[in-house]
Design an enzyme around this catalytic site. Structure first.
Site, PDB file in Angstrom:
ATOM      1  CG  HIS A   4      69.046 -11.469  51.281  1.00 45.74           C
ATOM      2  ND1 HIS A   4      68.063 -10.636  50.808  1.00 45.74           N
ATOM      3  CD2 HIS A   4      68.626 -11.894  52.489  1.00 45.74           C
ATOM      4  CE1 HIS A   4      67.080 -10.586  51.686  1.00 45.74           C
ATOM      5  NE2 HIS A   4      67.395 -11.339  52.715  1.00 45.74           N
ATOM      6  CD  GLU A  40      60.382  -9.621  57.038  1.00 42.91           C
ATOM      7  OE1 GLU A  40      61.548  -9.397  56.677  1.00 42.91           O
ATOM      8  OE2 GLU A  40      59.886 -10.754  57.030  1.00 42.91           O
ATOM      9  CG  ASP A  57      63.135  -7.072  53.708  1.00 43.18           C
ATOM     10  OD1 ASP A  57      63.552  -6.466  52.710  1.00 43.18           O
ATOM     11  OD2 ASP A  57      63.092  -8.309  53.764  1.00 43.18           O
ATOM     12  CB  CYS A  99      67.220 -11.271  63.263  1.00 43.82           C
ATOM     13  SG  CYS A  99      65.689 -11.210  62.326  1.00 43.82           S
TER      14      CYS A  99
END
Length: 759
Positions: free
Chosen positions: A363, A604, A628, A675
């Site tokens: 992240h 995900e 993910d 996304c």
């Protein structure tokens, strides 16, 4: 042998540096295996030779002076083959190379095993014996096991700077290159600022001071603050503890006495070290000393000393946090990058990021990409604690960093920076134009946001909405849970800036690699643990406060969408929807004019892939989190640099899953967005458009690149590309096809530039 191995590993674990580690290894192995010789040869990359770095049994004068070429001697063969060689008589081997200064002519039996870290041979561990014999299988297995342990320690010693002196010092050496993985594309040239995790002694950088008196004053203030803390704790617990138990706090205070730890730290500060570095050195020495003691009571005192060290360090860090001077082109270098670290640097001064741990899909890297900051992750062997203020080049395209860059290298990367600026100027002309193909197909482009600065950047580049607002970011940069009003203010900023365009807010997604310091989640396998919707459903008080803040922030704007992360079952979605509707009713009862927003889920995990159509019946929209999803489909921890090379967004299984999801959701006539990072890559964006995704949500930094790619092709071009890719069975083959196709479409400027190769 297992007990012997365990003892060696424990002893090595508290050694102060690599030289001490190697000395322990050769001594203990020689004794455990009852051989005459144990030696370690390590690769010196600067001269491309294996240097004898430690020995027990050979001539000590040879250490650091004797070396073998990459293909020279039996040691070279072991390294070249990356496998053990076990010989009854080394003299008869065709590759035997006699090293006169070592005195090895007396030894015949030879067993050498490679020291390998992440597929790279770092050196060779050797045992030798007078008599002619083959070492047995158990001896060979023992040495192989030990070399595997040693490999990690060598790599770590590079990272901390506590490594051997092979002439690889930065003094006078130019273009010293270290390899990592790309975290965010681009090039940055600047000065290193080493940052450390709060109260983590191991990550404190080595620095000198020009003002010892100021450092002494800061240390003494921190020391007194810790003494006050201990006295206060002792007073609070006095009625609940026995006399003997209360005496423990007196022991703590004696450790902090001016003639104990405090005196040692003060002496080192007067010798020129800054306070944090002096504290780290003294605490580390005492911890090693106590840990090595046989008496269990005394060895446990190492924990007490560590605790005291962390307490003092915390106060020291509080003192100096606001006094850091950041250069104009600051390159943050850390053992582990966190979102809070990115927020430490004043606006406009952060040019690049380098992290020892993590991968290009962590992240921290995703945030860096959204901010347009060139980033290299997983640079495991850079001596980061000793690099404060060093000049550095960060090559976010190739995943390399260069220390002490030469004028030639600076000019080469300067040209790349100029080319990047020229491309950006061309792309900026598109910001007011829609993403529409040459044959008239229009694909909305939204953005992923998290930081307040993302709003202006996104709007400047023509974003049509927010496909993912990471609500955990405001949680991560605080030292406690934000209140409903604090959250409302953050959410209102995003909603108002984009109104009437839609803003998709993901409910709190913590766990895995997204940790809150005030809400720690310690798990052996965090990626498969308590994270996302699992946490918030278990803590409805956190979930309800957040949902209420979102709903209140949307009053009068009505452009909110709420998205639920990490769903795996219909029950989770039902319960979350129930709580959101309850929050709506409560707020209406309180007089707020709130409307039930559209609610969606993130796909995900594999379980959600095969329930995509069922989820689509329950919710208003579907969004795919491909980062993910890729991690779980490929069983690759995206934060683990050891397996970063296996994380492949274009793996055929990933593309098939993405194709399946959009078609299943469309059967229920539900809007589908994506996304993940694949959408931010021009080639990936074309594939997703061809699959039928209704919206691509990308980081603001890549939005114009994706828009340019879409505007330069037809929808039929993209569909033909998808058809070719569907026939392929290898991620690298697909990646190469995308590069060829982008070139054929005239999109070469969107591909990675050629960067300098400096060996």
């Amino acid at each position: 042998m297992l007990n012997v191995l365990r003892k060696i590993v424990q002893e090595v674990g508290i050694a102060p540096d690599l030289n001490a580690v190697l000395s322990i290894i050769v001594s203990r192995v020689q004794k455990a295996m009852k051989t005459e010789v144990c030696s370690v040869f390590l690769l010196d990359k600067t001269v491309q030779r294996y240097v004898l770095m430690a020995t027990h049994g050979l001539n000590q004068e040879a250490v650091g002076h004797v070396s073998l070429g990459l293909n020279e001697g039996i040691v070279g063969v072991v390294a070249q083959r990356a496998e053990p060689i076990n010989l009854q008589d080394a003299f008869t081997h065709p590759s035997f190379h006699y090293l006169q200064i070592t005195g090895e002519e007396r030894f015949h039996a030879f067993l050498g095993v490679p020291i390998i870290h992440q597929r790279e041979v770092l050196g060779v561990l050797v045992v030798q014996q007078h008599e002619k014999r083959r070492f047995d299988e158990s001896e060979e297995a023992f040495l192989v096991t030990l070399s595997a342990q040693l490999a990690g320690i060598i790599a770590h010693s590079h990272a901390t700077g506590n490594h051997y002196a092979l002439g690889a010092s930065l003094n006078g050496k130019l273009d010293v290159r270290y390899e990592g993985v790309s975290g965010a594309p681009g090039v940055a040239i600047g000065r290193v600022i080493v940052v450390s995790l709060p109260a983590d002694l191991d990550t404190v950088p080595d620095k000198t001071t020009d003002d010892p008196e100021a450092e002494l004053q800061a240390f003494n203030q921190a020391l007194e603050a810790v003494r006050d803390e201990i006295r206060q704790v002792a007073a609070n617990l006095s009625e609940r503890l026995s006399v003997d138990e209360r005496a423990l706090f007196d022991v703590y205070l004696r450790m902090l006495d001016d003639n104990a730890l405090a005196l040692e730290v003060s002496d080192r500060i007067r010798a020129g070290s800054w306070a944090q570095g002096a504290l780290k050195e003294v605490i580390s020495e005492h911890v090693r000393a106590f840990s090595a003691m046989d008496d269990s009571y005394l060895s446990e005192r190492a924990t007490d000393i560590k605790d005291l060290g962390r307490r003092i360090l915390r106060h020291l860090q509080d003192e100096v946090h606001n006094d850091v001077t950041y250069p104009e082109n600051a390159i943050l270098l850390a053992d582990e990058l966190t979102p809070a670290m990115l927020g430490m640097v004043p606006e406009g001064k952060l040019s690049g990021l380098v992290s020892i741990s993590g991968s290009g899909n962590s992240h921290a890297a995703i945030l860096a990409r959204s901010m347009g900051i060139p980033t290299v992750m997983g640079v495991a062997n850079i001596p980061y604690l000793r690099l404060n203020a060093c000049e550095i080049v960060v090559d976010g395209y190739s995943g390399r960093v260069y220390l002490n860059p030469s004028e030639e290298l600076l000019q080469a990367y300067g040209r790349i920076l100029s080319d990047e600026r020229a491309v950006l100027d061309q792309l900026n002309a598109l910001k007011e134009l829609p993403a529409i193909t040459k044959d008239g197909y229009r694909l909305p482009l939204w953005v992923n946001t998290g930081l307040a600065a993302d709003v202006a950047r996104s709007l400047e580049r023509g974003a049509e909405g927010i496909g993912l607002y990471r609500t955990e970011i405001p949680f991560m940069i605080r030292d406690c849970f934000p209140s409903e009003m604090e959250q409302l203010e953050s959410y209102r900023t995003q909603l108002a800036a984009f109104a009437p365009a839609l803003v998709t807010m993901r409910t709190l997604d913590i766990g895995g690699d997204k940790a809150l310091p005030y809400f720690p989640i310690h798990e052996e396998n965090p990626s498969l643990g308590w994270r996302g919707i699992r946490v918030t459903l278990d803590h409805p008080e956190i979930f309800m406060v957040q949902v209420r803040a979102m709903l209140r922030a949307s009053v009068g704007l009505n452009n909110l969408r709420i998205m639920l992360p990490m769903v795996t079952s219909l029950h989770e979605v039902e319960e979350a929807i129930r709580q959101i509707e309850r929050a709506c009713h409560e707020l209406r009862d309180e007089g707020y004019d709130v409307k039930r927003p559209p609610i969606g889920v993130m796909i995900e995990v594999p379980a959600a892939v095969y329930q995509a159509r069922r989820f689509a019946r329950m919710v208003d929209f579907i969004s795919v989190g491909s980062n993910d999803l890729t991690q779980y489909l490929l069983a690759v921890d995206r934060n683990n640099p050891r397996v970063a090379g296996l994380y492949a967004s274009y793996h055929p299984a990933v593309l098939k899953a993405l194709d399946f999801i959009v078609h299943e959701a469309h059967k229920e006539k539900k809007h589908v967005s994506i996304c993940g990072e694949i959408a931010a890559d021009p080639g990936g964006a074309l594939l997703l458009m061809a699959m039928g995704y209704d919206v691509l949500s990308v980081n603001a930094n890549n939005l114009l690149r994706v828009k340019y790619a879409i505007r330069e092709v037809t929808l039929e071009d993209a569909r033909q590309l998808l058809h070719r890719v569907r026939m392929m069975h290898d991620a690298e083959e697909i990646h190469q096809e995308l590069r060829r196709s982008l070139k054929a479409f005239g999109l070469t400027r969107l591909t990675r530039p050629a960067t300098p190769e400096k060996e």
